[in-house]
Design an enzyme around this catalytic site. Structure first.
Site, short mmCIF file in Angstrom:
data_model
loop_
_atom_site.label_atom_id
_atom_site.label_comp_id
_atom_site.label_asym_id
_atom_site.label_seq_id
_atom_site.Cartn_x
_atom_site.Cartn_y
_atom_site.Cartn_z
N ARG A 175 -15.98 -42.06 -2.16
CA ARG A 175 -16.42 -43.32 -1.14
C ARG A 175 -16.58 -42.45 0.15
NH1 ARG A 175 -10.59 -45.00 -0.01
NH2 ARG A 175 -10.84 -43.96 2.09
N HIS A 182 -11.89 -48.08 2.72
CA HIS A 182 -11.70 -48.68 1.19
C HIS A 182 -11.75 -50.07 1.93
CE1 HIS A 182 -9.32 -49.81 -1.32
NE2 HIS A 182 -8.26 -51.09 -0.41
N TYR A 224 -7.24 -40.12 8.12
CA TYR A 224 -6.49 -39.26 6.82
C TYR A 224 -7.04 -38.44 5.78
CZ TYR A 224 -8.41 -43.28 4.14
OH TYR A 224 -9.15 -44.18 3.82
C1 LIG Z 1 -0.88 -53.70 -8.00
C2 LIG Z 1 -1.53 -53.66 -6.54
N1 LIG Z 1 -0.95 -52.81 -5.91
C3 LIG Z 1 -1.23 -52.49 -4.43
C4 LIG Z 1 -2.78 -53.14 -4.28
C5 LIG Z 1 -3.48 -52.91 -2.84
N2 LIG Z 1 -4.57 -52.14 -3.20
C6 LIG Z 1 -5.25 -52.34 -2.95
S1 LIG Z 1 -6.68 -51.25 -3.19
C7 LIG Z 1 -5.42 -50.08 -3.88
C8 LIG Z 1 -6.39 -48.88 -3.61
C9 LIG Z 1 -7.17 -48.55 -5.27
O1 LIG Z 1 -6.94 -47.15 -5.76
P1 LIG Z 1 -7.82 -47.05 -6.57
O2 LIG Z 1 -7.51 -47.95 -7.78
O3 LIG Z 1 -8.47 -45.34 -6.88
O4 LIG Z 1 -9.64 -48.27 -6.26
P2 LIG Z 1 -10.78 -47.94 -5.09
O5 LIG Z 1 -9.86 -48.86 -4.20
O6 LIG Z 1 -10.42 -46.34 -4.63
O7 LIG Z 1 -12.03 -48.34 -5.68
C10 LIG Z 1 -4.46 -50.52 -3.51
C11 LIG Z 1 -3.35 -49.40 -2.68
C12 LIG Z 1 -3.35 -53.44 -5.18
N3 LIG Z 1 -4.32 -54.56 -5.39
N4 LIG Z 1 -2.26 -54.25 -6.61
#
Ligand SMILES: Cc1ncc(C[n+]2csc(CCOP(=O)(O)OP(=O)(O)O)c2C)c(N)n1
Lengths: 388, 325
Positions: A280, A284, A293
């Site tokens: 990425r 985020h 980080y």
């Molecule tokens: C159940 C849940 N917990 C926490 C969140 C908050 N949150 C949104 S995106 C994220 C990180 C997700 O990481 P990843 O699955 O690696 O996907 P990326 O965004 O890196 O594509 C978090 C913790 C959420 N949306 N849903």
């Protein structure tokens, strides 16, 4: 990070070094970062150079959607935006491997896949602007609504795939009929119970679903090492189906691997986990600050693997695209940008009274009364000349 | 005409729904060969096959999450949760997905899913087998919540719930599955699903209940009659939406209301109903609306559950307190 040394099994640091930016020995790659095509014993890219030009166009325009939306957020037109910078190849390769009758279940960052499913990019903005919660009909284009709860959609995908099995559109041998589902999720999501339950259901019923994990190395600020102690694609074996790690920045490879996995599913051979190993490059979301980080040197390493640059190198090096091609594409991107800028501001505001209508398919008296009551309340301001 | 138990009524209703609509599927743990731990799906897999009566892995979120996908594909899944206390692993899928997808898609995607939950106590079970989670679902917009209390309603309500285009949380009073029998006369048309019903007429006080407490309240009304008190009993049947028209009419007549349920009193269904009665019938009330229910503790060990559960005497005590105003 603490060292996980164990007397049992392999040295985890070796199997899965935290900075293993090259993706390790099992990475499927068909186009190097320098733009050179390479062979792989199990997967090959079977489309012509015209198709590669098409993928290039898709990726350039997808990146434009992303940068334009980011700019719109900066101008206060969007509340937030989830950027996909760096993940264009993973999304275009897998998205273009889908057939019309296949169905894609996205998370919230699959703007490139949406592009492949002919969703007007303007529609993607509604959710982030706060005017709707996904403005497209999932059944037009077979592209599900964005799902915010991490991992939830992998189960929906599996259930949908089980429905396809029951509809008799799996393993018939008819390419216009046989269908599969792809579920997108992130490396962070791989820790969720739902994703693991989806793996179990899919394996147990041999459901025609491809689990497409974009391992972009980060879940907001949490690194991949916080989610897993083995390479993610290796998890599939524990659930009883194959897993493949593909260079997520190589659109030829993501296409070839997705195509093979989808075909397996359509043929009735069950699920596959595809781990698209990528990065990425942006934040985020627009509210995130990755400088808190992550190391800037990592970003520099990954910039050299840019999914768009390597295709451009391939096209120019082999004389497949001239200046006109690139200029025309720039022009097209410019038009797309305009479409988004103008369209975003013109997105219709939601009407407060409409919220009552969508809660149920069969409206309840209680809600009809609440709606009428609220309408009367709003009217009382109008008749007395006050404001809403 | 045949005499049936609640279990038989539900089984026959499920069978009828599956015969009427090939898109109806049953999913859950042990629902196939075993017919479910309460035998509610007995014989259905034998007759409709494994593709329509699906024994699932032991994963409640998985059951509901895959049901969402099936519904998107045009199926009408009926999910069995084995016991009330095991619905929580599926809670996220139910409240965040099942309940919201119609809203999120602005009406483009329907979620005709039924979640069958055997609920309530009184069967001497170990923990997590006797809970009453209805308020958690009734508090969620997008879900409809109903509770049946007798075999005939069981037969009709399950079919109506399956035919409904909205998700329905379908609560079955497990301690009544094999208890009383009732005559099923198919020629008598069912009343609409989302309506309440006066099940005993009276003039001094209105008793409100649903599911397992309907029987307790009918027995209480009977006992009260022996003491010269005339108690009207209403089976609410639907908890979301509530059908309070008949309740208001009754309370305007009697001037008094007592709500009884097994669930904890704090923020339970009784709280909502009491508030609404107060709003709508204030000038007719002779006494505050009283609530009788489980204490605000976790469900107790089964050796003392009969003390914990509201019984005939606790209901009568509330009736007396109301009448004393
Ligand atoms: C159940 C849940 N917990 C926490 C969140 C908050 N949150 C949104 S995106 C994220 C990180 C997700 O990481 P990843 O699955 O690696 O996907 P990326 O965004 O890196 O594509 C978090 C913790 C959420 N949306 N849903």
């Amino acid at each position: 990070m603490s060292e996980h040394k164990s007397d049992f099994g392999p040295d985890l640091g070796e199997v899965f070094g935290p900075h293993q930016a090259d993706g390790g020995p099992d990475l499927v790659q068909l186009l190097t970062p320098e733009g050179e095509r390479v062979e792989h014993p199990d997967f090959s890219f079977d489309l012509d150079d015209e198709a590669i030009k098409g993928f290039f166009r898709d990726m350039v325009l997808t990146r434009r959607i992303d940068t334009e939306a980011t700019a719109l957020q900066r101008h206060g037109e969007l509340g937030i935006w989830a950027q996909l910078l760096g993940q264009e190849a993973a999304q275009i390769g897998s998205g273009r491997a889908l057939r019309k009758q296949d169905f894609a279940f996205p998370t919230y960052r699959e703007h490139g896949v949406a592009w492949c499913r002919d969703i007007d990019p303007l529609r993607l903005l509604g959710l982030f602007r706060g005017v709707d919660q996904g403005g497209w009909d999932p059944n037009d284009g077979n592209f599900g609504l964005y799902t915010i709860v991490i991992g939830a959609q992998t189960l929906h995908a599996t259930g949908y795939a089980m429905g396809m099995q029951r509809d008799g559109v799996v393993g018939t041998g008819d390419p216009d009929r046989d269908a599969a589902v792809v579920a997108y999720f992130g490396d962070g999501a791989s820790s969720q119970g739902d994703v693991n339950e989806a793996f179990i259901f899919a394996a147990s019923y041999n459901a025609p679903v491809v689990f497409f994990c974009q391992n972009n190395q980060w879940a907001i600020s949490e690194p991949i090492e916080r989610q897993t102690r083995i390479p993610l694609y290796q998890r599939a074996l524990g659930f009883g189906f194959p897993g493949v790690r593909v260079d997520g920045n190589d659109v030829l490879a993501t296409y070839a691997v997705s195509q093979a996995a989808l075909q397996r599913a359509r043929d009735g051979q069950g699920p596959t986990l595809v781990e698209a190993y990528t990065y990425r490059m942006g934040a985020h979301t627009t509210t995130d600050d990755p400088t808190r980080y992550r190391l800037s040197e990592d970003l520099e390493t990954w910039k050299l693997k840019d999914p768009i640059q390597r295709v451009k190198a391939y096209l120019t090096r082999n004389g497949l695209a001239d200046q006109d091609f690139f200029e025309e594409l720039d022009h097209e991107a410019e038009k797309l940008g305009e479409h988004l800028r103008e369209g975003c501001r013109a997105l219709p505001e939601p009407k407060p009274l409409d919220v009552f209508d969508y809660v149920y398919a069969e409206q309840t008296e209680e809600l009809a009364e609440q709606k009428a009551g609220y309408a009367a309340y709003l009217d009382s301001f109008e008749t007395t000349g006050g404001h809403r | 005409m045949t005499k049936i138990t609640l279990a038989k009524g539900l089984n026959a209703g499920l069978r009828k729904a599956m015969e009427d609509d090939p898109k109806v599927l049953i999913m859950g743990e042990d629902v196939g060969k075993l017919g479910g731990v309460f035998r509610i799906t007995d014989g259905l897999q034998k007759d409709f096959g494994e593709d329509r009566v699906i024994d699932s892995p032991l994963a409640e979120s998985g059951i509901l999450g895959t049901a969402v996908g099936m519904a998107m594909r045009g199926y009408r899944p009926v999910c069995e949760i084995q016991f009330d206390g095991f619905v929580y692993p599926a809670y996220d899928q139910i409240v965040s997905q099942v309940a919201k997808i119609h809203f999120r898609s602005m009406g483009k995607v329907k979620m005709p899913i039924v979640v069958r939950i055997p609920f309530g106590g009184g069967i001497g079970a170990v923990e997590h087998h006797s809970e009453s989670p209805e308020a958690q679902f009734a508090h969620t917009p997008g879900l409809k919540v109903v509770a049946c209390s007798n075999p005939v309603d069981g037969y009709w309500m399950i079919q109506q719930a399956i035919a409904c285009d909205d998700p329905v949380i379908f609560l079955e009073p497990k301690r009544q599955y094999h208890a009383d029998k009732a005559e099923l006369d198919e020629s008598v048309l069912p009343q609409p699903l989302f309506t309440s019903r006066v099940v005993r007429e009276g003039s001094d006080l209105t008793l409100l209940a649903y599911g397992p407490m309907v029987k307790t309240c009918l027995l209480s009304a009977e006992a009260a009659a022996g003491e010269g008190k005339s108690v009207e009993v209403i089976d609410l049947r639907t908890l979301s939406p509530l059908d309070l028209g008949p309740v208001y009419a009754s309370v305007r007549k009697t001037g008094r209301a007592v709500v009884a349920h097994e669930a904890h009193v704090n923020l339970g269904m009784g709280s909502e109903i009491a508030a609404r009665i107060t709003e709508q019938c204030f000038y007719h009330l002779e006494a505050p609306v009283l609530r009788v229910g489980g204490f605000d503790t976790p469900y107790p060990p089964s050796r003392i559950e009969e003390e914990w559960l509201p019984d005939l005497d606790r209901v009568l005590d509330a009736v007396d307190r109301s009448l004393a105003y």
